[in-house]
Motif scaffolding. Structure first.
Motif, PDB file in Angstrom:
ATOM      1  N   ASP A 226       0.834  -1.203   0.000  1.00  0.00           N
ATOM      2  CA  ASP A 226       0.000   0.000   0.000  1.00  0.00           C
ATOM      3  C   ASP A 226       0.868   1.251   0.000  1.00  0.00           C
ATOM      4  O   ASP A 226       1.799   1.364   0.802  1.00  0.00           O
ATOM      5  CB  ASP A 226      -0.902   0.011   1.239  1.00  0.00           C
ATOM      6  N   LYS A 227       0.582   2.168  -0.904  1.00  0.00           N
ATOM      7  CA  LYS A 227       1.423   3.357  -1.013  1.00  0.00           C
ATOM      8  C   LYS A 227       0.640   4.667  -0.880  1.00  0.00           C
ATOM      9  O   LYS A 227       1.088   5.574  -0.189  1.00  0.00           O
ATOM     10  CB  LYS A 227       2.145   3.348  -2.376  1.00  0.00           C
ATOM     11  N   VAL A 228      -0.472   4.786  -1.554  1.00  0.00           N
ATOM     12  CA  VAL A 228      -1.199   6.062  -1.558  1.00  0.00           C
ATOM     13  C   VAL A 228      -2.664   5.826  -1.198  1.00  0.00           C
ATOM     14  O   VAL A 228      -3.327   4.999  -1.824  1.00  0.00           O
ATOM     15  CB  VAL A 228      -1.115   6.730  -2.952  1.00  0.00           C
ATOM     16  N   LEU A 229      -3.109   6.545  -0.177  1.00  0.00           N
ATOM     17  CA  LEU A 229      -4.515   6.460   0.194  1.00  0.00           C
ATOM     18  C   LEU A 229      -5.250   7.547  -0.599  1.00  0.00           C
ATOM     19  O   LEU A 229      -5.218   8.711  -0.254  1.00  0.00           O
ATOM     20  CB  LEU A 229      -4.664   6.680   1.695  1.00  0.00           C
ATOM     21  N   ALA A 230      -5.885   7.148  -1.674  1.00  0.00           N
ATOM     22  CA  ALA A 230      -6.498   8.134  -2.576  1.00  0.00           C
ATOM     23  C   ALA A 230      -7.884   8.543  -2.109  1.00  0.00           C
ATOM     24  O   ALA A 230      -8.257   9.714  -2.189  1.00  0.00           O
ATOM     25  CB  ALA A 230      -6.573   7.563  -3.990  1.00  0.00           C
ATOM     26  N   VAL A 231      -8.658   7.577  -1.662  1.00  0.00           N
ATOM     27  CA  VAL A 231      -9.998   7.868  -1.138  1.00  0.00           C
ATOM     28  C   VAL A 231     -10.127   7.166   0.207  1.00  0.00           C
ATOM     29  O   VAL A 231      -9.792   5.981   0.317  1.00  0.00           O
ATOM     30  CB  VAL A 231     -11.103   7.388  -2.109  1.00  0.00           C
ATOM     31  N   ASP A 232     -10.630   7.902   1.178  1.00  0.00           N
ATOM     32  CA  ASP A 232     -10.620   7.371   2.537  1.00  0.00           C
ATOM     33  C   ASP A 232     -12.043   7.364   3.115  1.00  0.00           C
ATOM     34  O   ASP A 232     -12.587   8.428   3.436  1.00  0.00           O
ATOM     35  CB  ASP A 232      -9.681   8.236   3.385  1.00  0.00           C
ATOM     36  N   ARG A 233     -12.624   6.224   3.191  1.00  0.00           N
ATOM     37  CA  ARG A 233     -13.948   6.017   3.823  1.00  0.00           C
ATOM     38  C   ARG A 233     -14.960   7.097   3.398  1.00  0.00           C
ATOM     39  O   ARG A 233     -15.506   7.809   4.227  1.00  0.00           O
ATOM     40  CB  ARG A 233     -13.793   5.986   5.350  1.00  0.00           C
ATOM     41  N   LEU A 234     -15.176   7.160   2.152  1.00  0.00           N
ATOM     42  CA  LEU A 234     -16.093   8.175   1.615  1.00  0.00           C
ATOM     43  C   LEU A 234     -17.539   7.688   1.712  1.00  0.00           C
ATOM     44  O   LEU A 234     -17.864   6.594   1.248  1.00  0.00           O
ATOM     45  CB  LEU A 234     -15.747   8.459   0.142  1.00  0.00           C
ATOM     46  N   ASP A 235     -18.366   8.491   2.367  1.00  0.00           N
ATOM     47  CA  ASP A 235     -19.808   8.228   2.401  1.00  0.00           C
ATOM     48  C   ASP A 235     -20.486   9.312   1.578  1.00  0.00           C
ATOM     49  O   ASP A 235     -20.254  10.498   1.800  1.00  0.00           O
ATOM     50  CB  ASP A 235     -20.339   8.261   3.834  1.00  0.00           C
ATOM     51  N   MET A 236     -21.355   8.914   0.681  1.00  0.00           N
ATOM     52  CA  MET A 236     -21.972   9.914  -0.198  1.00  0.00           C
ATOM     53  C   MET A 236     -23.172   9.270  -0.884  1.00  0.00           C
ATOM     54  O   MET A 236     -23.155   8.074  -1.183  1.00  0.00           O
ATOM     55  CB  MET A 236     -20.930  10.330  -1.238  1.00  0.00           C
ATOM     56  N   GLU A 237     -24.180  10.081  -1.083  1.00  0.00           N
ATOM     57  CA  GLU A 237     -25.347   9.605  -1.832  1.00  0.00           C
ATOM     58  C   GLU A 237     -25.743  10.668  -2.832  1.00  0.00           C
ATOM     59  O   GLU A 237     -25.684  11.863  -2.534  1.00  0.00           O
ATOM     60  CB  GLU A 237     -26.534   9.346  -0.901  1.00  0.00           C
ATOM     61  N   ILE A 238     -26.159  10.261  -3.994  1.00  0.00           N
ATOM     62  CA  ILE A 238     -26.696  11.205  -4.976  1.00  0.00           C
ATOM     63  C   ILE A 238     -28.099  10.730  -5.316  1.00  0.00           C
ATOM     64  O   ILE A 238     -28.290   9.566  -5.697  1.00  0.00           O
ATOM     65  CB  ILE A 238     -25.827  11.261  -6.242  1.00  0.00           C
ATOM     66  N   GLN A 239     -29.035  11.645  -5.138  1.00  0.00           N
ATOM     67  CA  GLN A 239     -30.436  11.280  -5.329  1.00  0.00           C
ATOM     68  C   GLN A 239     -30.866  11.480  -6.785  1.00  0.00           C
ATOM     69  O   GLN A 239     -30.245  12.251  -7.519  1.00  0.00           O
ATOM     70  CB  GLN A 239     -31.320  12.135  -4.403  1.00  0.00           C
TER      71      GLN A 239
END
Lengths: 407, 579
Positions: free
Chosen positions: A27-40
Motif C-alpha cells: 500500500d502506497k497512496v490512500l487516494a480515497v478514505d472512507r467516503l460516504d456519499m449519496e446522490i439522489q
C-alpha cells in the motif's frame, strides 16, 4: 433540489476506500478514505476538491475503471462494475480520449453501436448532438485534427449519445472557451430540469456553483463538507437589494430606513458586468454577422432526444440573449433576487421599494446599447467584494456556518 | 561441468523464468481485487463486437503503420515481378515470384499483426481511450474479442490484396511468355501469326508423360493443332533460340506441376506394433532391457530403429510399395506424378564405373511401376537421381490399376554402396494428382498463411491486456521468430529430448525433459502447413489439412489464449496508478 424521500439513491458510496499499491502489492497512496456519499435522482451533484483530493478516483470507481480497496460503491443499486448499469450512464472524462482517426460522426456512431442503438436512431442522435455541440461544419474532419475545445465538445456529445439517466462529468469545462463553458453549464441545467442525475467533478468553483444543487468538498481523500449549494453559500446575516438608477438622496433615504430598522448599510456600489457575459455578447454578435471560423460554432440548445418530452430546444445563444433582454426589460421590482432576507422585515423592503420607485421613474434612462446580462444566480464576485468591503463590520464578514460541515 | 549438468542448469533457469512469467499472468488473471460483474451478455454481442471490430479495422486501414505495411506490399510485389528470374526458365521465374511475393507479404503481415495486436489494447489503456469504452455497456470479453477479430480482418484484407497481386503477376508472366513465344514462332519459325497463335494454344492441350525430342507430348500437341508432321514441327522448334526451346518444356511442367492444385498421397509406413512387441519381449527375456529406462522410452527407441531400417535401402536391395490413389481419368488436364526425395548417410563421390560416370550427390537407382507378373509392368532404365532435392516424374496411365492402385518398386543399384534413405513419415515418397485449378491451390495457400496470423494476433491481443506495447511486442515477436524457425528449434529440442544421459541420470530427468520439449514444441508452434513451398510444387494444402490446422491453431490454441486474455482483462483495473 429534488425531493429525496423514499427514493433509492442513484449513486451510493459507503466507507469507500481506495489505496494504490506499488508493483509488489504494498500500500502506497490512500487516494480515497472512507467516503460516504449519496446522490439522489434528479440531483445535480458537485464533487469539489483540489488536485489529488480523490475526486477522479471516486469517479473511476463509480465507473468500474478502478476497484475499491474496501467499502461499497453502488450505481442504480448495483455494483458499478456491472455492465448492465452502464447503459444508463453517460461519462465525459477529464480529457477527451478519442480515436484520432475517426471523424465526429464515426465517433458518435461507434459509441452508439456500443449501446445497441439501431441505425436510424444512431443517425438521428448523432446529427442532433453534433449540431448541439456546434461541430456540424467540422464533423467530417478526423477528431485528431480538433483543437482541445472541439475535442471536449465531442466528448460531451459521446457522453449524451445514450440519453443517460446519470451523467458523470469529470472536469467538463477544462479546455473550453467561455461559449463552450456556458454551453456545458446550460446543458447541465437543462438536463437537470429534465430529471437527469448529474455528477459533476471539478475544481472550478464558479462552474459548480452555477449549476449544482448539492456539493461535496474533498481533501486528502476525505469528504470535508457536504450540502446544498444555496445552504452552504448563503449569508443569512446580510441582505442585498438591487435597484435601478438611484440618486444619492434616495440612497440616503435607504440608509435612514435601514438604520430605523435597527441595521446598517454595509456597502453601496454599482454592480459590474461579468466578463463571461461580455465575451458571450461579442461572440454572439460575430456569429450573427456570419464571420468565418475553422473551429467550433455555437451549439444549438440541447438535443431533443435527451429525455426532452415537450421541451423546446432553442438556440443556446438565442436563449442567452433572450434571457438578458428579459431581465433588462423586466420591471425594477422583478423577483430576481436569489436570496431572501430573513433578518430584514418584509415591510422595510416594501417601504424601500415605494420610496425608490418615484425618483427612478422621473430620471432620464441611460441604458447601454446592449443590455448587460445580469447573473442568474448570486454573483460570487459581488459576494466576495461585499465580504471584503464589510470586513470592518466585524462578525458580519464571517459566512454563516454550513449546515453540514465536517473536518 | 559436463553437458548434462549444463543442460540441467539451463533447464532450471528457464523453468524459473517461465514460472515467474506464469505467476505474473495468473496473478493478473486471478487478482484478489474484484473484477467485472455480470454475465456474458450474449444478446447483442455481435453488434458490439462488430462495433469494436469496425473501429479496429478503421484504425488499421487509416493508421500510418498499417497503411505503411499495405503500401510496402503494394510496392514490393510489382518489384518482385520485375526482378524474379529463378533459374532463368519460365517455371523458375514463376516459382521465384511465388516465393518472394507471398513469402514477403506473409512475413510483413506477421510483423504487422504483432505490432498491431500488441498495441490494440495496451495503447488504448495507456492513452486512456479505454475509459470511453469500458464505461459503456459492453462486457470486456467483447472488447477483447472485437480487437482480435479486427486484427484478423485487417490481415484478411491485406492477404487478399497480396493474393490478388500474386495471381495477377503470375498470369501476366504466363501471358507475357506466350506472347513472346508467338512472336518468336513468327520470327524464327516462319509461321504466320495465326499459325503461331494456334501453336501456342496447343500448349494448353498437351497430355501424357513427358519425353524428350520428337516424342515429346508438346510436339504431339502442336502437330495435332497445326496438322504438320513431327519432323516439320521439330524443324520449326529447332529454329527457335535454345532458351525458348527449354522454356517450352518448362512451360509444360509449369502448367502441369506448378500452376495446378494437386493432392498428395504419401507412402504409408507399415505398422510395426507386432515387431516392436517381439523385440521388446525378446530383450526382456534375455534381460537386456536398460534398467533405468522406462518402457515407453525403450519402445520409442525400438520403433525408431525399425523405422530407420525400413526407410533405408542398401546396395542391391529393393522395396515395393502399394499406394491407393484415385482411378485414372481421361481428361487432358489429368496427371499423376511420383514425387520423391532421397537422402544418403554420406555424400556420394563422383566415380567412373565402366562407361558410366556416377555423379556427386546422385544415386543410381531403378524405378518400376506395376506388377511384374502383369502386362502393365513398366520398368524404367537405371538412372541417376539427385539426393536431398525433390524429384518428380509423371506416371503413365497404364501404370495405374483401374481402381487407382499403384505398385511402385525401387532398387538401389549404386555400386558405391551408399544407402538410399526415404524419410517416409516426412512424406519423402508420394504420389500427386490434380484436384483442381491453380487458383484453388492459391486460395488454400493464402488461407494456410492466414491461420498462423490468427494465432499470432491472439497472442498479441493477450499480451496487450497486461503488458505495455514495447514489452508485449518484443515478447510476441520473439515467439514469432522462434516459431518461424521451428525446424531448427525442433531439431535442437529433439536432440535435447534424446540426449543420452550419463549413467547417474535417472528416468525422471528423461521424462521431465521429454515433457518440456513436447510442451514447448506445442506452445511455440503457430502453424505447420508450409503453404509457400507447397504452392511452388503445385501441392494444394487441401481442405482437410486446413480444417485440422484451423482446429488446432485457431479454435483451440487461439481460443485458449483469448480465454486467458479475457480473464486478465476482466480483472484488470484500467485506471490503476502504480506508485
Amino acid at each position: 433540489m429534488s425531493s429525496t424521500e423514499s427514493r433509492v439513491p442513484i449513486v451510493e458510496c459507503v466507507a469507500l476506500t481506495k489505496v494504490f499499491q506499488d508493483f509488489w502489492g504494498r500500500d502506497k497512496v490512500l487516494a480515497v478514505d472512507r467516503l460516504d456519499m449519496e446522490i439522489q435522482p434528479g440531483e445535480v451533484f458537485g464533487l469539489l476538491g483540489p488536485n489529488g483530493s480523490g475526486k477522479s478516483t471516486t469517479i473511476k470507481m463509480l465507473l468500474g475503471l478502478l476497484y475499491p480497496t474496501s467499502g461499497v460503491a453502488r450505481v442504480f443499486g448495483r455494483p458499478p462494475t456491472d455492465t448492465a448499469v452502464k447503459s444508463r450512464i453517460g461519462f465525459m472524462p477529464e480529457e477527451s480520449y478519442l480515436y484520432r482517426y475517426l471523424n465526429a460522426y464515426e465517433t458518435l456512431d461507434y459509441y452508439g453501436r456500443l449501446f445497441k442503438l439501431d441505425r436510424v436512431e444512431r443517425r438521428r442522435r448523432t446529427e442532433q448532438l453534433i449540431e448541439m455541440v456546434g461541430l456540424k461544419r467540422a464533423g467530417k474532419r478526423s477528431v485528431g485534427t480538433y483543437s482541445k475545445g472541439m475535442a471536449r465538445r465531442i466528448g460531451l456529445a459521446q457522453a449524451l449519445i445514450n440519453d443517460p439517466d446519470l451523467l458523470i462529468l469529470d472536469e467538463p469545462t477544462t479546455g473550453l472557451d467561455p461559449v463552450g463553458t456556458r454551453q456545458i453549464k446550460d446543458v447541465i441545467e437543462t438536463l437537470g430540469q429534465r430529471g437527469k442525475t448529474i455528477l459533476l467533478c471539478s475544481h472550478l468553483l464558479a462552474d459548480v456553483e452555477d449549476v449544482c444543487d448539492r456539493v461535496a468538498i474533498m481533501y486528502g481523500g476525505r469528504r470535508q463538507a457536504l450540502g446544498a449549494v444555496a445552504e452552504l453559500l448563503e449569508r443569512r446575516d446580510v441582505t442585498e437589494i438591487t435597484v435601478r438608477d438611484i440618486d444619492d438622496a434616495a440612497i440616503e433615504k435607504v440608509r435612514k430606513v435601514v438604520r430605523e430598522a435597527g441595521s446598517e448599510v454595509i456597502d453601496v456600489h454599482h454592480p459590474t458586468d461579468r466578463l463571461e457575459a461580455l465575451f458571450l455578447r461579442v461572440v454572439t454578435q460575430a456569429q450573427r454577422e456570419k464571420l468565418q471560423t475553422s473551429g467550433a460554432e455555437s451549439g444549438r440548445g440541447v438535443s431533443e432526444f435527451l429525455g426532452g418530452k415537450g421541451v423546446e430546444s432553442a438556440s443556446l445563444i438565442d436563449s442567452l440573449v433572450q434571457a438578458g433582454q428579459h431581465v433588462v426589460e423586466a420591471p425594477a421590482g422583478a423577483p430576481e433576487a436569489p436570496h431572501e432576507a430573513p433578518r430584514v422585515q418584509a415591510d422595510v423592503v416594501e417601504k424601500l421599494r415605494k420610496d425608490v420607485a418615484a425618483p427612478a421613474v422621473a430620471q432620464p434612462r441611460t441604458e447601454p446599447v446592449e443590455a448587460p446580462i445580469p447573473p442568474r444566480k448570486p454573483d460570487k464576485a459581488v459576494l466576495d467584494r461585499l465580504l471584503s468591503g464589510g470586513a470592518a463590520a466585524g462578525d458580519e464578514s464571517k459566512p454563516a456556518s454550513p449546515p453540514n460541515t465536517e473536518g | 561441468m559436463n553437458e548434462n549438468t549444463f543442460f540441467m542448469i539451463m533447464f532450471a533457469f528457464g523453468s524459473v523464468m517461465g514460472l515467474i512469467t506464469l505467476g505474473y499472468v495468473i496473478r493478473q488473471a486471478f487478482s484478489r481485487q474484484s473484477g467485472e460483474v455480470g454475465g456474458w451478455e450474449l444478446r447483442g454481442a455481435g453488434r458490439r463486437i462488430g462495433a469494436v471490430l469496425r473501429t479496429t479495422l478503421a484504425e488499421g486501414l487509416r493508421a500510418k503503420v498499417a497503411s505503411g505495411f499495405a503500401a510496402l506490399i503494394l510496392i514490393s510485389i510489382p518489384v518482385f515481378w520485375l526482378t524474379s528470374e529463378g533459374d532463368g526458365t519460365i517455371k523458375g521465374k514463376v516459382q521465384m515470384f511465388f516465393t518472394y511475393s507471398l513469402g514477403f507479404s506473409l512475413f510483413l503481415l506477421a510483423i504487422l499483426t504483432v505490432l498491431f495486436s500488441c498495441r490494440s489494447l495496451s495503447v488504448e489503456i495507456a492513452s486512456r481511450q479505454i475509459y470511453g469504452i469500458v464505461s459503456k455497456p459492453i462486457p470486456r470479453w467483447q472488447i477483447v474479442v472485437g480487437k482480435w477479430l479486427g486484427v484478423i480482418l485487417l490481415d484478411l484484407v491485406l492477404i487478399i490484396l497480396a493474393g490478388v497481386m500474386t495471381w495477377t503477376g503470375t498470369r501476366m508472366t504466363v501471358s507475357s511468355f506466350t506472347k513472346d513465344l508467338e512472336k518468336e514462332l513468327v520470327t524464327y519459325g516462319n509461321l504466320t501469326p495465326g499459325q503461331a497463335a494456334t501453336a501456342v494454344a496447343a500448349l494448353a492441350e498437351v497430355r501424357g508423360v513427358g519425353r524428350k525430342g520428337l516424342e515429346s507430348p508438346v510436339v504431339t500437341a502442336i502437330c495435332e493443332m497445326l496438322g504438320k508432321t513431327r519432323e516439320e514441327v521439330g524443324d520449326i522448334l529447332l529454329r527457335l533460340p535454345e532458351a525458348t526451346r527449354v522454356n517450352l518444356r518448362r512451360f509444360d511442367e509449369l502448367r502441369r506441376q506448378v500452376l495446378v492444385a494437386r493432392a498428395m498421397i504419401p507412402v504409408e509406413v507399415p505398422d510395426f506394433t507386432k515387431e516392436i512387441e517381439e523385440i521388446y519381449q525378446s530383450l526382456k527375456n534375455d534381460e537386456r532391457l536398460p534398467t533405468d529406462w522406462s518402457e515407453k522410452r525403450i519402445r520409442d527407441s525400438i520403433t525408431r530403429e525399425l523405422m530407420l531400417s525400413y526407410c533405408s535401402i542398401g546396395y542391391a536391395e529393393g522395396r515395393t510399395w502399394e499406394i491407393k490413389g484415385p482411378p485414372p481419368e481421361e481428361g487432358k488436364d489429368w496427371v499423376m506424378s511420383l514425387r520423391f526425395k532421397m537422402r544418403a548417410p554420406r555424400q556420394p563421390i563422383a566415380t567412373q564405373v565402366g562407361d558410366i560416370t556416377l555423379e556427386t550427390d546422385q544415386l543410381l537407382c531403378e524405378w518400376a511401376l506395376g506388377d511384374p507378373r502383369k502386362s502393365n509392368f513398366l520398368p524404367a532404365p537405371p538412372g541417376q537421381y539427385p539426393i536431398n532435392t525433390a524429384n518428380e516424374f509423371e506416371i503413365p496411365q497404364q501404370g495405374i490399376e483401374k481402381d487407382g492402385t499403384i505398385l511402385l518398386s525401387f532398387m538401389n543399384v549404386d555400386p558405391r554402396r551408399i544407402e538410399a534413405i526415404f524419410d517416409l513419415p516426412g512424406g519423402a515418397l508420394s504420389v500427386m494428382y490434380r484436384i483442381g485449378p491453380w487458383e484453388l491451390g492459391l486460395v488454400q495457400a493464402l488461407l494456410a498463411g492466414f491461420i498462423p496470423l490468427c494465432c499470432l494476433a491472439a497472442f498479441g491481443v493477450c499480451a496487450s491486456t497486461f503488458l505495455s506495447f514495447p514489452v508485449g511486442s518484443l515478447i510476441v515477436l520473439t515467439l514469432f521468430v522462434i516459431s518461424s524457425s521451428m525446424g531448427f528449434v525442433a531439431e535442437a529440442l529433439a536432440v535435447a529430448k534424446e540426449y543420452a544421459p550419463p549413467e547417474h541420470d535417472r528416468e525422471l530427468a528423461w521424462e521431465v525433459r521429454r515433457l518440456t520439449v513436447e510442451t514447448m514444441d506445442w506452445a511455440l508452434s503457430i502453424g505447420d502447413l508450409d503453404p509457400i513451398n507447397r504452392l511452388m510444387e503445385g501441392h494444394a494444402v487441401g481442405w482437410p489439412a486446413l480444417w485440422r490446422a484451423t482446429w488446432k491453431y485457431v479454435l483451440i490454441k487461439s481460443s485458449l489464449v483469448m480465454i486467458l486474455a479475457v480473464m486478465i482483462f476482466r480483472r484488470r483495473e484500467l485506471a490503476a496508478v502504480i506508485v
